[in-house]
Design a protein around this motif. Structure first.
Motif, PDB file in Angstrom:
ATOM      1  N   TYR A 196       3.370  21.188  10.243  1.00  6.61           N
ATOM      2  CA  TYR A 196       2.787  20.080   9.479  1.00  6.61           C
ATOM      3  C   TYR A 196       2.848  18.790  10.289  1.00  6.61           C
ATOM      4  N   THR A 197       1.869  17.937  10.067  1.00  3.65           N
ATOM      5  CA  THR A 197       1.878  16.637  10.726  1.00  3.65           C
ATOM      6  C   THR A 197       2.275  15.592   9.700  1.00  3.65           C
ATOM      7  N   ALA A 198       3.331  14.838  10.011  1.00  4.26           N
ATOM      8  CA  ALA A 198       3.818  13.835   9.063  1.00  4.26           C
ATOM      9  C   ALA A 198       3.726  12.451   9.683  1.00  4.26           C
ATOM     10  N   ASN A 204      12.947  10.695  12.453  1.00  7.55           N
ATOM     11  CA  ASN A 204      12.399  11.493  13.550  1.00  7.55           C
ATOM     12  C   ASN A 204      12.810  12.963  13.429  1.00  7.55           C
ATOM     13  N   ASP A 205      14.071  13.187  12.976  1.00  9.41           N
ATOM     14  CA  ASP A 205      14.520  14.574  12.789  1.00  9.41           C
ATOM     15  C   ASP A 205      13.638  15.288  11.765  1.00  9.41           C
ATOM     16  N   MET A 206      13.374  14.581  10.637  1.00 10.28           N
ATOM     17  CA  MET A 206      12.550  15.187   9.585  1.00 10.28           C
ATOM     18  C   MET A 206      11.156  15.467  10.112  1.00 10.28           C
ATOM     19  N   LYS A 207      10.627  14.519  10.889  1.00 13.02           N
ATOM     20  CA  LYS A 207       9.289  14.689  11.455  1.00 13.02           C
ATOM     21  C   LYS A 207       9.245  15.917  12.355  1.00 13.02           C
ATOM     22  N   ALA A 208      10.325  16.036  13.158  1.00 16.83           N
ATOM     23  CA  ALA A 208      10.380  17.173  14.070  1.00 16.83           C
ATOM     24  C   ALA A 208      10.444  18.477  13.274  1.00 16.83           C
ATOM     25  N   VAL A 253       0.801  -1.224   0.000  1.00 17.64           N
ATOM     26  CA  VAL A 253       0.000   0.000   0.000  1.00 17.64           C
ATOM     27  C   VAL A 253       0.828   1.265   0.000  1.00 17.64           C
ATOM     28  N   GLY A 254       2.101   1.181   0.230  1.00 17.69           N
ATOM     29  CA  GLY A 254       2.866   2.417   0.198  1.00 17.69           C
ATOM     30  C   GLY A 254       4.332   2.178   0.444  1.00 17.69           C
ATOM     31  N   SER A 255       5.065   3.260   0.388  1.00 17.96           N
ATOM     32  CA  SER A 255       6.509   3.153   0.511  1.00 17.96           C
ATOM     33  C   SER A 255       6.923   3.459   1.929  1.00 17.96           C
ATOM     34  N   ASN A 256       8.046   2.865   2.331  1.00 17.05           N
ATOM     35  CA  ASN A 256       8.589   3.172   3.641  1.00 17.05           C
ATOM     36  C   ASN A 256       9.364   4.469   3.635  1.00 17.05           C
ATOM     37  N   ASN A 257       9.603   4.987   2.421  1.00 16.84           N
ATOM     38  CA  ASN A 257      10.422   6.188   2.305  1.00 16.84           C
ATOM     39  C   ASN A 257       9.569   7.416   2.013  1.00 16.84           C
ATOM     40  N   SER A 258       8.393   7.458   2.608  1.00 14.98           N
ATOM     41  CA  SER A 258       7.597   8.663   2.379  1.00 14.98           C
ATOM     42  C   SER A 258       6.729   8.983   3.583  1.00 14.98           C
ATOM     43  N   PHE A 259       6.431  10.269   3.714  1.00  9.78           N
ATOM     44  CA  PHE A 259       5.500  10.727   4.730  1.00  9.78           C
ATOM     45  C   PHE A 259       4.193  11.092   4.057  1.00  9.78           C
ATOM     46  N   THR A 260       3.108  10.915   4.778  1.00  9.94           N
ATOM     47  CA  THR A 260       1.876  11.569   4.386  1.00  9.94           C
ATOM     48  C   THR A 260       1.800  12.820   5.244  1.00  9.94           C
ATOM     49  N   VAL A 261       1.791  14.001   4.575  1.00 14.69           N
ATOM     50  CA  VAL A 261       1.885  15.255   5.326  1.00 14.69           C
ATOM     51  C   VAL A 261       0.573  16.016   5.234  1.00 14.69           C
ATOM     52  N   GLY A 262       0.096  16.514   6.342  1.00 15.35           N
ATOM     53  CA  GLY A 262      -1.076  17.388   6.366  1.00 15.35           C
ATOM     54  C   GLY A 262      -0.761  18.588   7.232  1.00 15.35           C
ATOM     55  N   LYS A 263      -1.605  19.591   7.158  1.00 11.30           N
ATOM     56  CA  LYS A 263      -1.363  20.766   7.991  1.00 11.30           C
ATOM     57  C   LYS A 263      -1.852  20.461   9.398  1.00 11.30           C
ATOM     58  N   THR A 264      -1.060  20.830  10.394  1.00 13.56           N
ATOM     59  CA  THR A 264      -1.454  20.571  11.766  1.00 13.56           C
ATOM     60  C   THR A 264      -2.608  21.495  12.148  1.00 13.56           C
ATOM     61  N   THR A 283      -9.752  25.666  -6.662  1.00  9.01           N
ATOM     62  CA  THR A 283      -9.827  24.327  -6.075  1.00  9.01           C
ATOM     63  C   THR A 283      -8.712  23.444  -6.578  1.00  9.01           C
ATOM     64  N   LYS A 284      -8.129  23.837  -7.729  1.00  9.25           N
ATOM     65  CA  LYS A 284      -7.046  23.001  -8.247  1.00  9.25           C
ATOM     66  C   LYS A 284      -5.772  23.135  -7.430  1.00  9.25           C
ATOM     67  N   THR A 285      -5.670  24.175  -6.637  1.00 13.02           N
ATOM     68  CA  THR A 285      -4.438  24.380  -5.879  1.00 13.02           C
ATOM     69  C   THR A 285      -4.657  24.223  -4.379  1.00 13.02           C
ATOM     70  N   ALA A 286      -5.676  23.478  -3.980  1.00 14.70           N
ATOM     71  CA  ALA A 286      -5.864  23.179  -2.557  1.00 14.70           C
ATOM     72  C   ALA A 286      -5.940  21.664  -2.384  1.00 14.70           C
ATOM     73  N   TRP A 287      -5.046  21.152  -1.546  1.00 13.12           N
ATOM     74  CA  TRP A 287      -5.015  19.694  -1.341  1.00 13.12           C
ATOM     75  C   TRP A 287      -5.115  19.372   0.140  1.00 13.12           C
ATOM     76  N   ALA A 288      -5.688  18.237   0.440  1.00 15.69           N
ATOM     77  CA  ALA A 288      -5.808  17.825   1.844  1.00 15.69           C
ATOM     78  C   ALA A 288      -4.466  17.320   2.361  1.00 15.69           C
ATOM     79  N   ASN A 289      -3.777  16.561   1.522  1.00 17.28           N
ATOM     80  CA  ASN A 289      -2.518  15.940   1.952  1.00 17.28           C
ATOM     81  C   ASN A 289      -1.496  16.013   0.836  1.00 17.28           C
ATOM     82  N   ALA A 290      -0.263  15.811   1.226  1.00 21.15           N
ATOM     83  CA  ALA A 290       0.790  15.684   0.235  1.00 21.15           C
ATOM     84  C   ALA A 290       1.662  14.497   0.638  1.00 21.15           C
ATOM     85  N   THR A 291       2.311  13.924  -0.357  1.00 19.53           N
ATOM     86  CA  THR A 291       3.257  12.837  -0.064  1.00 19.53           C
ATOM     87  C   THR A 291       4.654  13.407  -0.186  1.00 19.53           C
TER      88      THR A 291
END
Lengths: 428, 232
Positions: A273-275, A262-266, A56-67, A242-250
Motif C-alpha cells: 500500500y502507498t501511504a 516512517n515505520d508505519m509507512k514502511a 483540510v485534514g489531520s496530521n494523524n492520518s494517512f491516505t492509503v491506496g493500493k500500490t 461497487t459498494k465494497t470497492a474504494w479508491a482510498n482509505a483513511t
C-alpha cells in the motif's frame, strides 16, 4: 577591571562619538530590520499554511491506496490476478486505479500503530438549497480530523445522529442568507442522485461557516451522520459489488514521532500500500516557501556582514583616537585582556543597539503593514497575517547580530590590546 | 642597609635597526632608596624619558636588569606586573592625559576602577584625595573645562589615589606658567617630605632640579657625574 565596569565603560565609550556610533548603528539597523522582516514573513506564512493544512485534514492520518505495480508499459501486459479489482481513476482518460476491498482494509488495520481505517467514499451531491432559494452545486468531504477555520458557529458533532455540515463562506450570500450568523443553525436541503437516477433530498443543519481557505477547494465539511445518509442515498439501487470497492482509505494513528510514522509507512509499503500523510502532500509547498525565505534571509545576512565592516571601521578609528587613553590605562595596570574585553564589548553593545532598534522598528512597521494588507489586498485570504513575529526568532536575530558585531570588534580590540603602553603614550 | 626600592644595572635601550639604529641608553646603573627625591636631568634626546619609562616598567630594556624592591622585574608575569603598576607606581604626565569628556572624579578614580574597587569605595577615596589637593569643588566639573594648573593637580590626584610608593613625573611643570608650576612643585615635594613617597622626576629645568635631594645628569644615554651645562 570587573566585568560590570567593563560593560558600563564600554557603553559610555560607544556614546562618546555620537554621530559615528549613530551611523554604524544605522548600518546594522538596516540589516537587522531586513532579517526580522524576512523572518516575520516566514513565520507568518508558515502559521497560515499550518492552519490551512489543519483545515483540510489531520496530521494523524494517512491516505492509503493500493500500490500500482503494473510498472513500465514496455514490460508487456500484466497477468490477470483474480483478487484485484480496478476503478476508473482521474487523469488520462481510460486510466484505472487498483481498488481497495474489505480484505485490504483489514490488512491495513493490522499494521502496528494504525488505530482505525475508514474507506473514502466518493459522494457526489447535486445541489444545496435553502428555503426555496436558488440551488447551487456542492462538493462535500468528511471531516477526517480536519480543523476548519470557522468564521461563525461551532464545529461538527461527528458522533451525533443529526446530519450536519459546515458551509464555506462563499455560499452564504448565494443561498440567500443575510450574513454568516443567520446561516448558522439553519436546515438546508442537499440533493443527491442514486444509481437508478432517482433524486433524494436530504436535510442537513449548518453548524458553522468556514473562512475562505487556500487549500480547501470550496467544499463543505460534513459529519458522519450526513456522510452516511448521503452514501446510503447515493448507493440505492447500486450493485452490491461497487459498494465494497474504494479508491482510498483513511488510516488514523495515535500522535507519533516522525520515525514512528516512517515505520508505519514502511509497514504499509511492504504490504503493498502507498501511504501519504498530509505533510507529504503539502510538504513541497512548504519547501518552496522555506527556500524563498532562505534566499531573503541570505540577503539580509549580506547586509549584516557589510554592517560588520562598518563596525570594524568605527572601532578602528576609535582605537586610533584613544591610543593615548589605552596607553594610560595600561600604564596604570590594566591588563590586555581587559582592554580587549572593553573594545569587543563596545562592538557587541553597538550591535545590540542596532539590532534591538532594527527589530523593534521591523515589528512595529511589519505589524502595521500586515494588518493593512489583511484588511485590504489580502482580505480574500481570511486568517492570513503575512508578517508574524515570534519571540524566539526575533531574539535569535538580535543574538546573531550581536555575534556578528562581536566578531567584527575582535580585530580592533586585538589591536588595542596588543599596544605597548609607552608607544601609546608617545603617540601624538 | 635597606634594599633600594629601585635599582638598575647596565640598562641599555636601542630603537630601530641598521642605519636607523639609535642607542637611547648605553649602560645606566643607579639605585634609588625609599623616600628619596631624584631628578633625572638632561636635554631633549638625552635618554632621560626612556630611563624613566624603563624604571616604571612601562617598557622593557634591551639589556641589563631592574630590581623593584629587591625583585627582578623580568620575573614578573603579566598579572603581577599589572598589579605592581597599578598599586605601587603613580604617574604624572606633562600632557596630563585626562579624558576631557569625563568629570574630574571619574578621571581621578580610573586606577581604582582598573584595580576592581567597588563604586562606593572609589567615590570615597577619590573625594579624599581631591580634598587633599583642594579640588573638592571641581569634582563634578568636566576635566576639559579646567585650567592647566587644575588639570595637573587632577593628574597628581589620580596618581595618588592608589597610595603609590613611587611617584613618577615627566616634566610635571612643563606646560604650566611659573606661579602655577611653583604650586605643583610644592605639592610634589610635600608628598615626598610628609608622606614618604619616593619622587622620581624627569626635567630639563635646572631650577626645579635644584630642589631635589639627588640629581642624575644624563647625556647621550649615559649618566655623567657633573652638571656640564652649569659648568659650561
Amino acid at each position: 577591571m570587573k566585568p560590570l565596569e567593563i560593560l558600563k565603560t564600554a557603553m559610555t565609550n560607544s556614546l562618546r562619538s555620537k554621530l559615528r556610533t549613530f551611523l554604524t548603528i544605522l548600518a546594522i539597523f538596516v540589516g537587522a530590520f531586513t532579517l526580522t522582516i524576512t523572518n516575520g514573513l516566514g513565520t507568518g506564512i508558515s502559521n497560515y499554511i499550518d492552519s490551512q493544512i489543519a483545515a483540510v485534514g489531520s496530521n494523524n492520518s494517512f491516505t492509503v491506496g493500493k500500490t500500482d505495480t503494473s510498472g513500465n508499459p514496455g514490460s508487456g501486459p500484466k497477468k490477470y490476478d483474480a483478487s484485484t479489482r480496478v476503478l476508473a481513476a482521474g487523469g488520462r482518460p481510460g486510466s484505472t486505479q487498483l481498488a481497495l476491498g474489505q480484505s485490504d482494509l483489514n490488512a491495513i488495520g493490522a499494521i502496528p500503530g494504525i488505530t482505525g481505517v475508514t474507506p473514502v467514499t466518493r459522494l457526489n451531491p447535486d445541489y444545496i438549497q435553502w428555503k426555496g432559494h436558488d440551488k447551487y452545486q456542492l462538493t462535500v468531504s468528511p471531516l477526517a480530523g480536519a480543523q476548519p477555520q470557522l468564521a461563525a458557529g461551532t464545529g461538527l458533532d461527528d458522533s451525533g445522529t443529526q446530519p450536519q455540515l459546515i458551509l464555506p463562506a462563499s455560499y452564504v450570500a448565494p443561498l440567500g442568507f443575510a450574513d454568516n450568523n443567520q446561516a448558522v443553525g439553519q436546515d438546508t436541503t442537499i440533493g443527491i442522485t442514486d444509481a437508478t437516477g432517482t433524486r433524494h433530498p436530504i436535510t442537513a443543519r449548518i453548524t458553522g461557516v468556514e473562512q475562505s481557505a487556500l487549500l480547501g477547494g470550496g467544499g463543505a465539511f460534513i459529519n458522519k451522520a450526513l456522510s452516511t445518509a448521503l452514501a446510503d442515498a447515493q448507493g440505492t439501487g447500486a450493485p452490491a459489488a461497487t459498494k465494497t470497492a474504494w479508491a482510498n482509505a483513511t488510516a488514523t494513528f495515535a500522535p507519533s514521532s516522525a520515525a514512528q510514522i516512517n515505520d508505519m509507512k514502511a509497514g504499509l509499503a511492504a504490504a503493498g500500500y502507498t501511504a501519504q500523510t498530509l505533510d507529504d502532500r503539502i510538504g513541497t509547498v512548504k519547501t518552496v516557501i522555506n527556500g524563498i525565505i532562505g534566499v531573503l534571509d541570505a540577503f539580509a545576512v549580506i547586509a549584516l556582514v557589510a554592517a560588520g565592516f562598518g563596525i570594524v571601521n568605527t572601532l578602528l578609528m576609535s582605537v586610533q583616537e584613544r591610543t593615548r587613553e589605552i596607553g594610560l590605562m595600561k600604564a596604570m595596570g590594566m591588563g590586555s585582556g581587559s582592554v580587549f574585553a572593553l573594545f569587543s564589548t563596545e562592538a557587541a553593545f553597538i550591535g545590540f543597539l542596532g539590532s534591538a532598534i532594527g527589530s523593534a522598528a521591523a515589528i512595529g512597521l511589519g505589524t502595521a503593514v500586515s494588518g493593512a494588507l489583511a484588511r485590504g489586498p489580502l482580505s480574500d485570504l481570511a486568517g492570513l497575517h503575512i508578517l508574524a513575529f515570534a519571540p524566539v526568532p526575533v531574539a535569535s536575530v538580535i543574538l546573531l547580530v550581536m555575534a556578528i558585531a562581536f566578531v567584527a570588534g575582535t580585530l580592533p580590540a586585538w589591536r588595542a590590546a596588543r599596544q605597548n603602553p609607552i608607544d601609546s603614550l608617545r603617540y601624538e | 642597609m635597606s634594599v633600594p626600592i629601585l635599582s638598575a644595572r647596565d640598562l641599555t635601550k636601542t630603537y630601530g635597526r641598521g642605519p636607523d639604529r639609535f642607542d637611547a641608553l648605553k649602560g645606566v646603573t643607579l639605585e634609588i632608596d625609599r623616600g628619596d627625591s631624584v631628578a633625572i636631568v638632561g636635554k631633549s634626546g638625552s635618554g632621560k624619558s626612556t630611563l624613566m619609562h624603563l624604571l616604571a616598567l612601562l617598557d622593557s630594556p634591551g639589556g641589563g636588569q631592574i630590581h623593584v624592591d629587591g625583585t627582578d622585574a623580568k620575573t614578573l608575569n603579566g598579572r603581577r606586573l599589572n598589579a605592581l603598576r597599578n598599586s605601587m607606581f603613580g604617574f604624572v604626565f606633562q600632557q596630563f592625559f585626562l579624558n576631557p569628556a569625563s568629570n574630574v572624579l571619574e578621571n581621578v578614580v580610573l586606577p581604582l576602577k582598573i584595580a576592581g574597587v567597588g563604586a562606593r569605595e572609589r567615590r570615597t577615596r577619590g573625594m579624599t584625595v581631591l580634598e587633599q589637593l583642594e579640588l573638592t569643588d571641581k569634582a563634578r566639573n568636566k576635566a576639559g573645562d579646567l585650567s592647566g594648573g587644575q588639570k595637573q593637580r587632577v593628574v597628581i590626584a589620580r596618581a595618588l589615589v592608589n597610595n603609590p610608593q613611587v611617584l613618577f613625573a615627566d616634566e610635571p611643570t612643563g606646560n604650566l606658567d611659573t606661579a602655577t608650576g611653583r604650586i605643583v612643585e610644592d605639592i610634589l615635594f610635600d608628598l615626598n617630605a610628609n608622606h614618604g613617597i619616593t619622587l622620581i622626576t624627569v626635567t630639563h629645568d635646572h631650577d626645579l632640579a635644584a630642589r631635589f635631594n639627588r640629581r642624575l645628569y644624563i647625556r647621550d644615554g649615559l649618566l655623567i657625574t657633573t652638571d656640564e651645562e652649569h659648568a659650561a
